[in-house]
Design a protein around this motif. Structure first.
Motif, PDB file in Angstrom:
ATOM      1  N   ASP A   7      -8.167  -7.712  16.323  1.00  0.00           N
ATOM      2  CA  ASP A   7      -8.691  -6.359  16.487  1.00  0.00           C
ATOM      3  C   ASP A   7      -8.438  -5.547  15.208  1.00  0.00           C
ATOM      4  O   ASP A   7      -7.768  -6.000  14.277  1.00  0.00           O
ATOM      5  N   ASP A   8      -8.962  -4.303  15.164  1.00  0.00           N
ATOM      6  CA  ASP A   8      -8.766  -3.418  14.015  1.00  0.00           C
ATOM      7  C   ASP A   8      -7.277  -3.235  13.729  1.00  0.00           C
ATOM      8  O   ASP A   8      -6.508  -2.846  14.612  1.00  0.00           O
ATOM      9  N   ARG A  70      -4.603  -2.480  23.235  1.00  0.00           N
ATOM     10  CA  ARG A  70      -5.842  -1.694  23.325  1.00  0.00           C
ATOM     11  C   ARG A  70      -6.883  -2.240  22.347  1.00  0.00           C
ATOM     12  O   ARG A  70      -6.560  -2.612  21.224  1.00  0.00           O
ATOM     13  N   TYR A  72      -9.403  -1.497  19.908  1.00  0.00           N
ATOM     14  CA  TYR A  72      -9.874  -0.397  19.076  1.00  0.00           C
ATOM     15  C   TYR A  72     -11.281  -0.640  18.536  1.00  0.00           C
ATOM     16  O   TYR A  72     -12.028   0.315  18.304  1.00  0.00           O
ATOM     17  N   ARG A  76     -14.106   2.230  18.611  1.00  0.00           N
ATOM     18  CA  ARG A  76     -14.728   2.692  17.358  1.00  0.00           C
ATOM     19  C   ARG A  76     -16.250   2.677  17.455  1.00  0.00           C
ATOM     20  O   ARG A  76     -16.925   3.573  16.932  1.00  0.00           O
ATOM     21  N   ARG A  95      -4.661   2.596  14.040  1.00  0.00           N
ATOM     22  CA  ARG A  95      -4.215   2.508  15.425  1.00  0.00           C
ATOM     23  C   ARG A  95      -3.259   3.667  15.670  1.00  0.00           C
ATOM     24  O   ARG A  95      -2.604   4.154  14.742  1.00  0.00           O
ATOM     25  N   THR A 221      -3.661   9.309  24.782  1.00  0.00           N
ATOM     26  CA  THR A 221      -4.774   9.247  23.836  1.00  0.00           C
ATOM     27  C   THR A 221      -5.953  10.137  24.222  1.00  0.00           C
ATOM     28  O   THR A 221      -6.945  10.202  23.492  1.00  0.00           O
ATOM     29  N   ALA A 250     -10.184   8.156  24.811  1.00  0.00           N
ATOM     30  CA  ALA A 250     -10.264   7.784  23.395  1.00  0.00           C
ATOM     31  C   ALA A 250     -10.373   9.009  22.491  1.00  0.00           C
ATOM     32  O   ALA A 250     -10.558   8.867  21.279  1.00  0.00           O
ATOM     33  N   ILE A 253      -8.019   9.026  19.527  1.00  0.00           N
ATOM     34  CA  ILE A 253      -8.336   7.985  18.552  1.00  0.00           C
ATOM     35  C   ILE A 253      -9.502   8.444  17.679  1.00  0.00           C
ATOM     36  O   ILE A 253      -9.470   8.308  16.448  1.00  0.00           O
TER      37      ILE A 253
END
Length: 267
Positions: A7-8, A70, A72, A76, A95, A221, A250, A253
């Protein structure tokens, strides 16, 4: 230990996203601290990272610290407008860190009306003056001070850290956390609205600081703090409206994507 993260995950972007003030990045390695723990993370290529900790420590501290459960990448891709699409793309890899509650509270009280380099400087001075020194190999660091240590601090010593008008706020919060009047861990059980109200009862904590503490220490978040940079984004791109609540869990984020992007693309 080696960890594969598909993931990111970008060490440099995480560290310089404005959410933390003690981690730093050098020669491809990120250094992070949590209470009296220190972690070095190195990117090895092919989505693989070397974490300088045991499997037990990774599972008990660092996995949740980096919010690794999670997705991301999927978040995104949910950006709905041109500005946030660009911001999310540019900020890919960020993150939300789940940091120590007391450290985050004090750090964001300090953050008011200060630039990020100035915040970092004040926090480091505070750690050097009141934190416990730990040596790992050839590297030494000072842990963030405990509430008990800061509760005993003098006004003049705190002022020497560049804390100015924030000194009484820091002392008040430290004394009340050390005494148990403020139980930061117990606040975890509150709803978002209850937690927000409880944090605002602490001297020196307004809406922005409360939301920052909720986002960066309690992993709430859905909270998207509004500082001068985010307000500029709202005024410039959204006719003064706040675009983040529509992203629900989100929102924070998306706010971090926007904040990091605008720091590198000044309006």
């Amino acid at each position: 230990m080696k960890i594969k993260i598909s993931d990111d995950f970008n060490l440099e972007k995480i560290i310089y996203s404005g959410q933390c003030f003690r981690p730093y990045y050098y020669d491809g390695i990120g250094r992070f601290t949590f209470q009296n723990h220190i972690l070095y993370v190195e990117f090895l290529g092919d989505c693989t990272y070397d974490f300088s900790c045991s499997k037990e420590e990774f599972e008990s501290i660092w996995s949740s610290y980096f919010d690794l459960d999670r997705d991301y990448a999927s978040i995104r891709k949910k950006a709905k407008d041109i500005f946030l699409k660009n911001a999310a793309s540019f900020s890919q890899g960020i993150r939300i860190l789940k940091q120590d509650k007391f450290e985050t509270l004090i750090s964001f009280i300090i953050s008011q009306r200060k630039s990020i380099p100035a915040i970092r400087g004040s926090v480091e001075k505070l750690c050097e003056m009141y934190g416990e020194k730990t040596t790992v190999g050839e590297d030494s660091f000072y842990a963030f001070p405990t509430p008990e240590a800061l509760a005993k601090a003098s006004d003049s010593d705190l002022a020497s850290c560049g804390l100015g008008y924030r000194v009484p706020y820091i002392l008040d919060a430290s004394i009340k956390v050390a005494s148990g009047e403020y139980n930061l861990e117990a606040l975890d059980n509150l709803s978002d609205d209850e937690l927000f109200s409880a944090l605002k009862e602490i001297k020196g904590v307004g809406d922005k600081v409360a939301n920052c503490v909720m986002l960066f220490a309690y992993a709430r978040t859905s909270r998207a703090p509004v500082d001068t940079w985010i307000q500029k984004i709202m005024d410039t791109y959204y006719s003064g409206n706040n675009p983040f609540p529509q992203y629900k869990d989100a929102a924070g984020i998306m706010q971090q994507y926007a904040f990091y992007y605008i720091q590198n693309h000044k309006i």
